[in-house]
Motif scaffolding. Structure first.
Motif, PDB file in Angstrom:
ATOM      1  N   ALA A 166       0.819  -1.212   0.000  1.00 21.25           N
ATOM      2  CA  ALA A 166       0.000   0.000   0.000  1.00 21.25           C
ATOM      3  C   ALA A 166       0.854   1.263   0.000  1.00 21.25           C
ATOM      4  O   ALA A 166       0.559   2.239  -0.691  1.00 21.25           O
ATOM      5  CB  ALA A 166      -0.941  -0.008   1.212  1.00 21.25           C
ATOM      6  N   GLU A 167       1.923   1.252   0.809  1.00 18.97           N
ATOM      7  CA  GLU A 167       2.805   2.423   0.886  1.00 18.97           C
ATOM      8  C   GLU A 167       3.546   2.649  -0.427  1.00 18.97           C
ATOM      9  O   GLU A 167       3.646   3.777  -0.912  1.00 18.97           O
ATOM     10  CB  GLU A 167       3.814   2.250   2.028  1.00 18.97           C
ATOM     11  CG  GLU A 167       3.210   2.440   3.408  1.00 18.97           C
ATOM     12  CD  GLU A 167       2.678   3.841   3.609  1.00 18.97           C
ATOM     13  OE1 GLU A 167       3.362   4.809   3.206  1.00 18.97           O
ATOM     14  OE2 GLU A 167       1.576   3.987   4.154  1.00 18.97           O
ATOM     15  N   LYS A 168       4.056   1.579  -1.033  1.00 20.75           N
ATOM     16  CA  LYS A 168       4.825   1.717  -2.271  1.00 20.75           C
ATOM     17  C   LYS A 168       3.967   2.178  -3.439  1.00 20.75           C
ATOM     18  O   LYS A 168       4.428   2.918  -4.317  1.00 20.75           O
ATOM     19  CB  LYS A 168       5.496   0.380  -2.617  1.00 20.75           C
ATOM     20  CG  LYS A 168       6.701   0.053  -1.743  1.00 20.75           C
ATOM     21  CD  LYS A 168       7.402  -1.199  -2.232  1.00 20.75           C
ATOM     22  CE  LYS A 168       8.666  -1.463  -1.401  1.00 20.75           C
ATOM     23  NZ  LYS A 168       9.377  -2.686  -1.875  1.00 20.75           N
ATOM     24  N   ASN A 169       2.713   1.745  -3.463  1.00 23.12           N
ATOM     25  CA  ASN A 169       1.835   2.075  -4.581  1.00 23.12           C
ATOM     26  C   ASN A 169       0.847   3.187  -4.274  1.00 23.12           C
ATOM     27  O   ASN A 169      -0.032   3.472  -5.089  1.00 23.12           O
ATOM     28  CB  ASN A 169       1.065   0.810  -5.031  1.00 23.12           C
ATOM     29  CG  ASN A 169       2.001  -0.269  -5.541  1.00 23.12           C
ATOM     30  OD1 ASN A 169       2.513  -0.187  -6.643  1.00 23.12           O
ATOM     31  ND2 ASN A 169       2.247  -1.281  -4.715  1.00 23.12           N
ATOM     32  N   ALA A 170       0.979   3.779  -3.084  1.00 22.60           N
ATOM     33  CA  ALA A 170       0.109   4.890  -2.680  1.00 22.60           C
ATOM     34  C   ALA A 170      -1.368   4.517  -2.779  1.00 22.60           C
ATOM     35  O   ALA A 170      -2.205   5.281  -3.268  1.00 22.60           O
ATOM     36  CB  ALA A 170       0.392   6.137  -3.514  1.00 22.60           C
ATOM     37  N   LYS A 171      -1.692   3.313  -2.317  1.00 21.50           N
ATOM     38  CA  LYS A 171      -3.071   2.824  -2.359  1.00 21.50           C
ATOM     39  C   LYS A 171      -3.627   2.724  -0.943  1.00 21.50           C
ATOM     40  O   LYS A 171      -2.981   2.163  -0.084  1.00 21.50           O
ATOM     41  CB  LYS A 171      -3.136   1.448  -3.026  1.00 21.50           C
ATOM     42  CG  LYS A 171      -2.727   1.447  -4.492  1.00 21.50           C
ATOM     43  CD  LYS A 171      -3.719   2.178  -5.364  1.00 21.50           C
ATOM     44  CE  LYS A 171      -3.359   2.048  -6.833  1.00 21.50           C
ATOM     45  NZ  LYS A 171      -4.314   2.755  -7.706  1.00 21.50           N
TER      46      LYS A 171
END
Length: 282
Positions: A277-282
């Motif tokens: 979630a953090e890496k893909n801004a989701k």
């Protein structure tokens, strides 16, 4: 990556000190609240006037005052200072713990739990965290606080049954009061004092935005979903201890054996999704 970019992406010593101190305060407070969950419903018969309904109210009572006072405490911290409000909240939490520790009736335990919840300091701690960290480090700071809550929950479920076996419910409440006092010490001796208070519209309550928030269907769906999750979790800890004792045949002091594998599995399953979630801004 340039030296300037590396410095920007790294936490400063002040930020590390702030985040570690505030995370520990949050963890100590939540540890005190969580420790009674795995044992209260099967041990509360010791109080006069105990009924299943009143025992359930005692388990969840802190959440009522915490919900009602969270926004007022957050707004008060904008006026008189974060540390003052957090100190007041921890003192109220400690006072409620002492009342519950000295209680002989279930009604007095409920009073103590209501007073515990009245120390609603989450918004003030979040605002102080924002005061002491840069915007680009905000996610790391909030993640650290979230991890501290998760760890305190796991530790509480493991230690609660053992502590209750040694010192009883009153001992757990006395320990909770001591944890609150320790939190005050950490706040004033370790956590830095911000040079100035700032209004954080992304974290703090702003009266003019209340109408927009309550009128936003997506936010209200999220709020309702979270409320239902908390309801199910709290209700589970009314029924699970009885099931483990009466159906599975586990003594109260052995309930951690059932909780810990589930918590460890949940933790290691959760972490990859947080990273994604953090890496893909989701």
């Amino acid at each position: 990556m340039t030296q300037k970019q590396t410095t920007t992406n790294s936490l400063t010593s002040l930020e590390k000190r702030s985040i570690s101190g505030l995370s520990l305060i949050f963890a100590l407070r939540m540890l005190g609240l969580f420790m009674i969950l795995p044992v209260f419903s099967i041990s509360a018969h010791q109080y006069t006037g105990s009924t299943p309904m009143l025992i359930g109210i005692a388990i969840g009572a802190y959440g009522l005052t915490q919900a009602l006072l969270q926004i007022p405490f957050g707004m008060l911290s904008d006026k008189i200072g974060r540390k003052r409000v957090i100190t007041i909240g921890l003192l109220l939490f400690a006072a409620g713990s002492v009342i519950a520790a000295m209680a002989h009736s279930i009604e007095m335990v409920i009073v103590g739990r209501l007073l515990q919840g009245s120390g609603a300091i989450a918004a003030a701690i979040m605002a102080l965290t924002a005061d002491l960290t840069r915007d680009e480090q905000r996610t790391k700071a909030m993640a650290s606080i979230g991890i501290s809550i998760g760890l305190s929950f796991s530790v509480a479920l493991a230690t609660g049954p053992i502590l209750e076996h040694w010192v009883g419910l009153s001992g757990i409440f006395w320990a909770t009061a001591l944890l609150a006092i320790a939190g005050i010490g950490i706040l004033h001796l370790w956590v830095p004092t911000p040079k100035r208070l700032m209004m954080h519209t992304d974290l703090g309550p702003v009266p003019k935005q209340f109408g927009k928030v309550f009128g936003n269907k997506q936010i209200m769906r999220l709020v309702l979903s979270i409320m239902l999750l908390h309801l199910l979790l709290t209700t589970s800890f009314f029924a699970l201890p009885h099931a483990l004792q009466d159906v599975a045949g586990l003594d109260k002091s052995q309930h951690a054996m059932a909780y810990m594998p589930v918590l460890l599995l949940a933790f290691f399953t959760m972490v990859p999704f947080i990273i994604i979630a953090e890496k893909n801004a989701k």
